[in-house]
Motif scaffolding. Structure first.
Motif, PDB file in Angstrom:
ATOM      1  N   ASP A 230       1.071  -1.057   0.062  1.00 57.19           N
ATOM      2  CA  ASP A 230      -0.200  -0.042  -0.039  1.00 57.19           C
ATOM      3  C   ASP A 230       0.926   1.143  -0.040  1.00 57.19           C
ATOM      4  N   THR A 231       1.874   1.267   0.768  1.00 56.76           N
ATOM      5  CA  THR A 231       2.949   2.522   0.892  1.00 56.76           C
ATOM      6  C   THR A 231       3.545   2.552  -0.352  1.00 56.76           C
ATOM      7  N   ALA A 243      -4.230   4.679   5.816  1.00 57.96           N
ATOM      8  CA  ALA A 243      -3.795   5.951   6.131  1.00 57.96           C
ATOM      9  C   ALA A 243      -2.221   5.970   5.962  1.00 57.96           C
ATOM     10  N   ALA A 244      -1.401   7.154   5.484  1.00 58.18           N
ATOM     11  CA  ALA A 244      -0.277   6.908   5.247  1.00 58.18           C
ATOM     12  C   ALA A 244       0.692   6.565   6.342  1.00 58.18           C
ATOM     13  N   THR A 249       5.199   2.755   9.589  1.00 61.90           N
ATOM     14  CA  THR A 249       5.113   2.027  11.191  1.00 61.90           C
ATOM     15  C   THR A 249       5.249   0.695  10.858  1.00 61.90           C
ATOM     16  N   VAL A 250       4.238  -0.035  10.229  1.00 61.45           N
ATOM     17  CA  VAL A 250       4.519  -1.458  10.014  1.00 61.45           C
ATOM     18  C   VAL A 250       6.186  -1.694   9.649  1.00 61.45           C
ATOM     19  N   ILE A 251       6.387  -1.132   8.410  1.00 57.20           N
ATOM     20  CA  ILE A 251       7.804  -1.539   7.985  1.00 57.20           C
ATOM     21  C   ILE A 251       8.791  -1.322   8.961  1.00 57.20           C
ATOM     22  N   GLY A 252       8.637  -0.142   9.571  1.00 52.21           N
ATOM     23  CA  GLY A 252       9.911   0.301  10.569  1.00 52.21           C
ATOM     24  C   GLY A 252       9.667  -0.780  11.875  1.00 52.21           C
ATOM     25  N   THR A 253       8.607  -1.333  12.491  1.00 53.42           N
ATOM     26  CA  THR A 253       8.384  -2.325  13.332  1.00 53.42           C
ATOM     27  C   THR A 253       8.996  -3.828  12.784  1.00 53.42           C
TER      28      THR A 253
END
Lengths: 269, 302
Positions: A230-231, A243-244, A249-253
């Motif tokens: 999606d990003t 939402a942007a 956030t998911v990738i960083g985590t």
């Protein structure tokens, strides 16, 4: 070992991996044939069928062609394959002894792992760029700002995917098992990440559940790769379902958690 | 500076139910060539893995040049060069690239690398193959390259785990000449594992290991003298002499009128020779070999 000497050691191990992989014709053929198959064959083939559809009161509103829609997902797919495949070098190094050579060096294990993960990241970014090279065919135009954001996102995805590949490679000692198992991980992740079909953002949750089976919606929503794809869409074609802030956030985590997991498994080799 | 290059005290290790090392202790003084000799599965490679910090022993204490391996493994690793039983070269890289990766991973200063690599190529006799892929080298050449690579960072101790595996007899001899020559020229301490007894003749000290225990240690001559069984071969002069030999040595084996007698302690083969010299038409001593000494030790151990 610390400071510049440590950086130099990481660079040497990184370069060894990158050089080995980028001179491996098989991997390069895979890196080129995947986007050709997905974008040019599947994308062009399904393009006429991807349009505004009405189901009762519901109407899909994805304002792009199927080629444009699938293009960012193919970038992610190429990154996944390249990163996870690069981690198979760990099986090679283990089988043919080179890993032992590194493990008795003064390099800390985390540094050896970091070098391998950075190499996988580099290779993944190169493979992602192979897809970007055919962006015009998909009708996607790339400005410098878009390109830089895409590179940063590809690097983060490549890093996380290489860590995942290393965790798999540590668990599986044979190339054959790794090949089968990595496909068994990559393809389900990919197909349930909103890669090849959208779950329309204009729907309410009730409307979504009217259109798709509940299990599929749950799997798609629980799949971290959904937010990566999606990003990537947000970056490359300026459209995304979620939402942007969610994607980064998911990738960083994922980067942090998967590296920690890989480091734990690697320390116990 | 401690006089010992390698020290193991009370080292124990088990893989699940299988005990690989049982209270192993050994000291290797600086500048000596030590051999760890034993049959397959005796625990040689496990001990080497412990010295290389690849394996953490369940109990015991290990030091390299006075550095505690458990507490300061990275510092200890700088002091050793290792050649494993299985090849560890990256065969897809060139000979030179293999050496360059090692230099970086061991923190050899950049300014010194070119000279170190050139010297290693010279030591391995591979200067003319520097840019060839490692895959194109013969097994013997690869071994020489691995040894040269292990010495690139100037270690105090060279650990070789069955380095002659897969080599033919001539290459084995050449490799041993190479290693002992290097040890002498560079004042290196060498610990080498092997199961070939003839390979340890050049060692200063041999540690015999069986079933995870050090069962004997000493120079090859000491081991031969203490544990080897020489045999006496004699052909009795007449029937009376033959009957006397048969009566004194019921375990002797006979073939074509010739007796082969293995002395039973406290008898020695020399004492037997003197005892039977006058009664024999033909008499000779077959001295103990290191192989028979080790065989006796490892059979006793097992």
């Amino acid at each position: 070992m610390r400071g510049l000497a440590l950086l130099d050691a990481i660079r040497a191990v990184w370069w060894r991996e990158v050089r080995r992989t980028l001179t491996d014709r098989g991997q390069l053929v895979g890196g080129v044939s995947r986007p050709v198959l997905w974008v040019i064959v599947l994308g062009i083939g399904l393009n006429p069928w991807f349009r505004g559809e009405t189901y009762g009161d519901l109407r899909f509103v994805v304002p792009f062609t199927y080629l444009q829609f699938i293009f960012p997902a193919v970038v992610v797919l190429n990154i996944l394959y390249a990163a996870i495949q690069s981690a198979s070098s760990l099986i090679w190094d283990r089988k043919f002894g080179f890993l032992r050579e590194l493990l008795v060096s003064p390099m800390p294990r985390t540094a050896i792992l970091l070098a391998k993960v950075l190499a996988g990241t580099t290779i993944a970014v190169v493979h992602g760029c192979l897809v970007l090279a055919i962006s015009r065919i998909a009708g996607v135009s790339l400005g410098w700002d878009t390109l830089l954001m895409a590179l940063a996102l590809m690097a983060a995805l490549g890093f996380a995917a290489t860590c995942l590949g290393i965790v798999l490679a540590i668990s599986l000692r044979e190339f054959e098992s790794f090949g089968v198992f990595s496909n068994a991980v990559i393809l389900p992740l990919y197909f349930t990440a909103g890669s090849v079909f959208p779950i329309d953002p204009s729907f309410s949750r009730a409307q979504t559940l009217m259109t798709y089976p509940a299990w599929l919606v749950t799997v798609v929503e629980a799949n971290p790769l959904t937010y990566a794809v999606d990003t990537m869409r947000g970056v490359l074609i300026g459209w995304q379902e979620h939402a942007a802030w969610i994607g980064p956030t998911v990738i960083g985590t994922s980067v942090i958690v998967l590296f920690a997991l890989a480091a734990y498994r690697f320390s116990r080799l | 500076m401690t006089a010992l290059a390698l020290q193991a005290a009370g080292v124990e290790h088990a893989f699940g139910e299988t005990v690989a090392l049982r209270n192993v202790s050994l000291d290797v003084p600086r500048g000596t060539v030590a051999a760890l000799l034993g049959p397959n599965g005796a625990g040689k490679s496990t001990l080497v893995d412990c010295f290389c910090t690849v394996l953490r022993p369940d109990a015991g204490h290990l030091e390299i040049g006075g550095v505690d391996l458990m507490r300061r493994p990275q510092q200890a690793r700088r002091r050793i060069g290792v050649v494993f039983q299985e090849p560890t070269l990256d065969t897809r890289l060139s000979v030179r690239a293999n050496l360059a990766v090692h230099c970086a991973a061991w923190g050899v200063p950049r300014a010194a690398r070119q000279a170190a690599i050139a010297e290693a190529l010279e030591v391995a006799g591979l200067a003319h193959r520097a840019d060839a892929p490692a895959a194109s080298l013969s097994t013997g050449m690869r071994r020489r390259l691995e040894i040269a690579r292990a010495l690139l960072h100037g270690p105090e101790v060279l650990i070789l785990d069955e380095p002659t595996t897969g080599l033919d007899a001539a290459s084995r001899l050449a490799l041993w000449d190479h290693v002992t020559g290097l040890a002498a020229r560079r004042d290196l301490t060498v610990l080498c594992t092997t199961h070939y007894t003839h390979e340890v003749e050049a060692a200063d000290r041999v540690h015999v290991i069986a079933e995870g225990r050090i069962v004997a240690e000493g120079s090859p001559d000491e081991l031969r003298a203490r544990f080897g069984h020489g045999v006496l071969r004699l052909r009795p002069r007449d029937l009376a002499a033959r009957r006397a030999v048969e009566a004194a040595h019921p375990d002797a084996s006979w073939s074509d009128g010739m007796a082969t007698i293995r002395p039973s302690p406290p008898d020695t083969v020399d004492a037997l020779f003197h005892r039977w010299a006058d009664a024999a038409r033909d008499i000779s001593i077959e001295r103990a070999s290191l192989e028979s000494a080790v065989l006796a030790l490892t059979e006793k151990g097992t």
